[in-house]
Motif scaffolding. Structure first.
Motif, PDB file in Angstrom:
ATOM      1  N   GLU A 149      -8.490   0.868  -2.377  1.00  0.00           N
ATOM      2  CA  GLU A 149      -9.780   0.464  -2.008  1.00  0.00           C
ATOM      3  C   GLU A 149     -10.213  -1.349  -1.818  1.00  0.00           C
ATOM      4  OE1 GLU A 149     -12.626   1.414  -5.428  1.00  0.00           O
ATOM      5  OE2 GLU A 149     -11.840   3.522  -4.221  1.00  0.00           O
ATOM      6  N   THR A 150      -8.622  -1.866  -2.736  1.00  0.00           N
ATOM      7  CA  THR A 150      -8.899  -3.133  -3.017  1.00  0.00           C
ATOM      8  C   THR A 150      -7.173  -3.474  -2.539  1.00  0.00           C
ATOM      9  OG1 THR A 150      -8.183  -3.559  -5.322  1.00  0.00           O
ATOM     10  CG2 THR A 150     -10.576  -3.350  -3.907  1.00  0.00           C
ATOM     11  N   PRO A 151      -6.748  -4.584  -2.168  1.00  0.00           N
ATOM     12  CA  PRO A 151      -5.173  -4.899  -1.736  1.00  0.00           C
ATOM     13  C   PRO A 151      -4.491  -4.777  -3.344  1.00  0.00           C
ATOM     14  CG  PRO A 151      -6.478  -6.519  -0.577  1.00  0.00           C
ATOM     15  CD  PRO A 151      -7.370  -6.006  -1.477  1.00  0.00           C
ATOM     16  N   ASP A 152      -4.919  -5.029  -4.615  1.00  0.00           N
ATOM     17  CA  ASP A 152      -4.054  -4.550  -6.304  1.00  0.00           C
ATOM     18  C   ASP A 152      -4.362  -3.643  -6.277  1.00  0.00           C
ATOM     19  OD1 ASP A 152      -6.086  -7.535  -7.023  1.00  0.00           O
ATOM     20  OD2 ASP A 152      -4.586  -7.525  -6.049  1.00  0.00           O
ATOM     21  N   GLU A 153      -4.369  -2.148  -5.509  1.00  0.00           N
ATOM     22  CA  GLU A 153      -4.619  -0.928  -5.964  1.00  0.00           C
ATOM     23  C   GLU A 153      -3.284  -0.476  -5.350  1.00  0.00           C
ATOM     24  OE1 GLU A 153      -8.958   0.110  -7.199  1.00  0.00           O
ATOM     25  OE2 GLU A 153      -8.390   0.656  -5.471  1.00  0.00           O
ATOM     26  N   ASN A 154      -2.897  -1.493  -3.880  1.00  0.00           N
ATOM     27  CA  ASN A 154      -2.036  -0.711  -3.436  1.00  0.00           C
ATOM     28  C   ASN A 154      -0.897  -1.275  -3.749  1.00  0.00           C
ATOM     29  OD1 ASN A 154      -3.753  -0.074  -1.298  1.00  0.00           O
ATOM     30  ND2 ASN A 154      -3.744  -1.774   0.071  1.00  0.00           N
ATOM     31  N   ILE A 155      -0.600  -1.784  -4.289  1.00  0.00           N
ATOM     32  CA  ILE A 155       0.342  -2.222  -5.272  1.00  0.00           C
ATOM     33  C   ILE A 155       1.348  -0.879  -6.057  1.00  0.00           C
ATOM     34  CG2 ILE A 155       1.173  -4.718  -4.944  1.00  0.00           C
ATOM     35  CD1 ILE A 155      -0.156  -4.981  -7.477  1.00  0.00           C
ATOM     36  N   LEU A 156       0.324   0.113  -6.778  1.00  0.00           N
ATOM     37  CA  LEU A 156       1.073   1.037  -8.039  1.00  0.00           C
ATOM     38  C   LEU A 156       1.239   1.837  -6.802  1.00  0.00           C
ATOM     39  CD1 LEU A 156      -1.965   0.986  -9.618  1.00  0.00           C
ATOM     40  CD2 LEU A 156       0.030   0.180  -9.577  1.00  0.00           C
ATOM     41  N   TYR A 157       2.857   2.155  -6.584  1.00  0.00           N
ATOM     42  CA  TYR A 157       3.467   3.649  -6.163  1.00  0.00           C
ATOM     43  C   TYR A 157       4.450   3.737  -7.126  1.00  0.00           C
ATOM     44  CZ  TYR A 157       2.669   1.026  -2.037  1.00  0.00           C
ATOM     45  OH  TYR A 157       1.798   1.288  -0.803  1.00  0.00           O
ATOM     46  N   CYS A 158       4.248   5.526  -6.062  1.00  0.00           N
ATOM     47  CA  CYS A 158       5.177   6.009  -7.834  1.00  0.00           C
ATOM     48  C   CYS A 158       6.520   5.901  -7.456  1.00  0.00           C
ATOM     49  CB  CYS A 158       4.746   7.697  -7.357  1.00  0.00           C
ATOM     50  SG  CYS A 158       3.257   8.043  -7.873  1.00  0.00           S
ATOM     51  N   GLU A 159       7.760   7.163  -8.282  1.00  0.00           N
ATOM     52  CA  GLU A 159       9.161   6.129  -7.670  1.00  0.00           C
ATOM     53  C   GLU A 159       9.408   7.255  -6.496  1.00  0.00           C
ATOM     54  OE1 GLU A 159      11.331   8.724 -11.329  1.00  0.00           O
ATOM     55  OE2 GLU A 159      10.250   6.726 -13.067  1.00  0.00           O
ATOM     56  N   ASN A 160       8.856   8.438  -6.353  1.00  0.00           N
ATOM     57  CA  ASN A 160       9.046   9.215  -4.708  1.00  0.00           C
ATOM     58  C   ASN A 160       8.867   7.858  -3.834  1.00  0.00           C
ATOM     59  OD1 ASN A 160       6.622   9.106  -5.108  1.00  0.00           O
ATOM     60  ND2 ASN A 160       7.041  11.933  -4.691  1.00  0.00           N
ATOM     61  N   GLY A 161       8.251   6.213  -3.795  1.00  0.00           N
ATOM     62  CA  GLY A 161       7.625   6.411  -2.868  1.00  0.00           C
ATOM     63  C   GLY A 161       6.418   6.016  -2.720  1.00  0.00           C
ATOM     64  N   MET A 162       5.404   7.112  -2.764  1.00  0.00           N
ATOM     65  CA  MET A 162       4.221   7.877  -2.368  1.00  0.00           C
ATOM     66  C   MET A 162       2.895   6.670  -3.325  1.00  0.00           C
ATOM     67  SD  MET A 162       4.688  10.321  -0.028  1.00  0.00           S
ATOM     68  CE  MET A 162       2.868  10.542   0.000  1.00  0.00           C
TER      69      MET A 162
END
Length: 142
Positions: free
Chosen positions: A86-99
């Motif tokens: 929803e916002t650019p800030d939320e795009n920084i949350l990634y899992c260990e597998n890169g997803m």
């Protein structure tokens, strides 16, 4: 019923004005209609104002109003919450597998409330009671 009353009022007002030798302006027609409808509706009966909201005693769990958490659980990858961006800030949350992580709404406990009003006919006799329901957040978590 209001449509029927409106049609009767307008027909009667138009005939009366034509008999007196003149057409009604749109403003005169609207005024005559409003006056007649107000009188007709009051003659049909009335309902009192709505009461304050009171608790019903019922509670329920819902997934709104309590924010959300992020998860890397693959089970969520198949749901509609997958990879919420929803916002650019939320795009920084990634899992260990890169997803990207999946947003999961937090549950909340809600209390159901109701309001009512009592209705009477034109003679002042009780006819029925109308109810409306609402809910409010009591606490986050269920």
């Amino acid at each position: 019923m209001n449509t029927f009353l409106r049609a009767v009022v307008m027909a009667g007002a138009s005939l009366a004005m034509a008999a007196c030798g003149g057409e009604m302006t749109p403003e005169e027609a609207a005024l005559a209609e409003n006056e007649a409808l107000t009188q007709s509706e009051s003659e049909l009966g009335s309902c009192n104002n709505w009461s304050e909201y009171n608790p019903t005693g019922n509670t329920f769990c819902d997934y709104r109003s309590c924010g959300y958490t992020w998860t890397c659980d693959d089970w969520y990858a198949k749901g509609s919450n997958a990879a919420a961006k929803e916002t650019p800030d939320e795009n920084i949350l990634y899992c260990e597998n890169g997803m990207p992580a999946y947003r999961v709404p937090n549950p909340g406990t809600f209390a159901e409330t109701y309001s009512y009003r009592v209705c009477f006919d034109q003679y002042g006799n009780y006819t029925h009671t109308e109810y409306q329901y609402s809910s409010s957040l009591m606490a986050c978590g269920c």
